[in-house]
Structures are given as C-alpha cells and as structure tokens.
Design a protein around this motif. Sequence first.
Motif, short mmCIF file in Angstrom:
data_model
loop_
_atom_site.label_atom_id
_atom_site.label_comp_id
_atom_site.label_asym_id
_atom_site.label_seq_id
_atom_site.Cartn_x
_atom_site.Cartn_y
_atom_site.Cartn_z
N THR A 180 0.84 -1.21 0.00
CA THR A 180 0.00 0.00 0.00
C THR A 180 0.87 1.25 0.00
N ALA A 181 1.93 1.24 0.81
CA ALA A 181 2.84 2.38 0.88
C ALA A 181 3.57 2.58 -0.44
N PHE A 182 3.97 1.47 -1.06
CA PHE A 182 4.65 1.55 -2.36
C PHE A 182 3.74 2.20 -3.39
N ALA A 183 2.45 1.80 -3.41
CA ALA A 183 1.48 2.38 -4.35
C ALA A 183 1.26 3.86 -4.07
N LYS A 184 1.31 4.23 -2.79
CA LYS A 184 1.02 5.60 -2.37
C LYS A 184 2.21 6.55 -2.57
N LEU A 238 12.98 -3.28 1.46
CA LEU A 238 11.89 -2.95 2.37
C LEU A 238 11.69 -4.12 3.32
N PHE A 239 11.83 -3.87 4.61
CA PHE A 239 11.66 -4.92 5.61
C PHE A 239 10.97 -4.29 6.83
N VAL A 240 9.71 -3.88 6.60
CA VAL A 240 8.99 -3.08 7.60
C VAL A 240 8.04 -3.99 8.39
N SER A 241 8.61 -4.94 9.11
CA SER A 241 7.83 -5.91 9.88
C SER A 241 7.22 -5.29 11.13
N LEU A 289 6.53 7.75 2.90
CA LEU A 289 7.49 8.86 2.97
C LEU A 289 8.93 8.35 3.01
N GLY A 290 9.14 7.21 3.68
CA GLY A 290 10.46 6.59 3.71
C GLY A 290 10.90 6.15 2.33
N ILE A 291 9.98 5.56 1.59
CA ILE A 291 10.27 5.14 0.21
C ILE A 291 10.63 6.36 -0.64
N GLU A 292 9.84 7.42 -0.49
CA GLU A 292 10.11 8.67 -1.23
C GLU A 292 11.49 9.23 -0.90
#
Length: 330
Positions: A180-184, A238-241, A289-292
Amino acid sequence: MKPQKKVLIDSRWAGNTGIGRLYQEVIKYAPDEASCAYVKSKMGLGSLLTPLMLGEEIKKSTADVFYSPSFMPPAFSKTPFIFTVHDLMHLFYYSRLHKIYYEQVIARLAPKAKKIITVSHFSKSQLVELLHIPEDLIRVIYNGVDSHFLANEEEYESARPYFLYVGNRRKNKNIPAMLTAFAKAKIPNEFMFYLSGKTDPELEALIVSLGIQKRVRFLGFIEEQDLPKLYKGAHATLFVSLMEGFGLPIIESMASGTPVLTSNTSALPEVAGGAALCVDPQNVTAIALGIEQLVNDEVFYVDCVAKGFQRAQEFNWEKTAAETWETILS
C-alpha cells in the motif's frame, strides 16, 4: 588439546530457513573439542511431541550436553541442555494453541536449561517479561552475515529500478502495508517492487485494488547463491515488519551496499544500529514517505549505503558460531 565433549544436536532444523542458516553455520565452525552426534528421529518440526522425543533421544545417548538451534527443549533430561529461542512470535501471530504451548510447555521447561541463547536484546527482554525466564540464564548471540554478501559485485539484471522484500508471508511481515505504501509513494512509475516467494489470492486482490499489477513481481523461491546479486541490484530493501527477533535481510542488504527501510519497533532498530531508515510499521504514510526519501534524497541515500556497509561488517557467522560453541562446551 582440550578433552572432547560429546554433543548431541537436533539436526532436524537443517534447511533453507533462518534457523537452518544458523544451524549450518554453527556446525560448519564446530571446534575439535566437540564430538558431534545427531538426533535420529525424523519427527516433524512442528510436532507438539518434540520435547518428549528429545528427552528419549538424550536418554539413549552418551552425550555430555544437548544443543538445539531452535525453541524446542527436551521434556526431561539429566544431561545439560542448551537451546535457542529466536523470538516469541508464537505468542502474537500464530494460533491460540501455539500461544498456550509456549506459555505452558516452553516456559516451564526453559528454566531447566543450562543456558538459553537468543538473537537480540529485544528477544531477551521478551523472554524475561513474557515467559518469566531468569535473566542470567539467557545469553544474547547475534546472527551473522555471510562474507559472500560483502564480497559480491554482481547485480541482478532488471530493466527497471526495484525495491526488494525477502521473507515469508506471515502476518508479522506486514506485506499489505508495504504494498500500500509503495502504491502511495510519490516516486516515478518505473520503480518496481520485487518480493521473494509466490503471491496469494488476498495479496493479488490488494495489488489489483491499488492499481500496481504492472509494478509488482513475485520472484518465487530464491536460491541462496542468487540472494547477493538480488540485494546488490535493488535500489533499497523494504523490511517493515511488525515484529522480528532479529531480521537477517537488514544486514544482508547492508552488506550488499543496499539501503534498508525497516521498522522502529522490536529488534529491528537494534540490528540496524542507526544505519537504516526506521519508520512506524503501523503507519502506511510513514512507510511511503520513507520510500520517497530513498528515491529523492541522494545525499541521505549515499549516507545510508556507507553506514549500512560499515554496520554489516560487525556481524559474522564465525563469531556467532564461536560464541555458540563457547556456550555449549563451557
């Protein structure tokens, strides 16, 4: 030369898992003073009868000490025994039966151990607080990272830049939130998200609803020798467990020169050691935001690469094995 000690080992854990990796490395670096024998039973790893079986195996053996790389101790043993509890995920993300088993069986047998090994100070604190195991019975020994990750210079060939997730599909892995975060995330559409393993109907439905079918790819089973170049080729891991006892992909990615976006909870910031971008795993906006930031902030990105590579060198399997054998043979 030191006199040999006979060590009976639960070898059923050998395999392509995190526990299997620990087992392989410990056996690889077995010292001369360890005379190793192995549990002969083929009982399934998940069997609730494992503690009884282990008690019988120990009784039949002439071992001076018993060692298991995972959470199942023997139900009875006159022989000193050591076992490793990697995490307490079973109390939170498995069935009610698993929870009862940990609280009523593992917690009662654990204090009889000569020593319990765990893989992070976070897991140690959980063992003390949740299972009431005496603190001085527990030794923290970190996992290692294979030198192949540090030495590898090959990159996985991808026509488009990609983020990478390596791991299983369990609920604690938080895969829906990462998707979801990746899509956003406000990043160029050329970025892909590659995940190890296979998809499932629930994830497929989510991916379709997010409109990112063409930007997500499941890689299936990844051979160990292919992992270094997959990490090396990724823009970031990405390892956001939601919870981890350690989190091997963090240090494997760092050792490959690839930045990591991970969680600010459980053992993950402890393992990252200030060298990864840590966010709230419950907050999809924070993950996005982290991905960005990893795409748009080049100075920060380069700093993550340098700090991560340095941090990864603090972990090695030879040290892990040496500390494990020191515990077993002492």
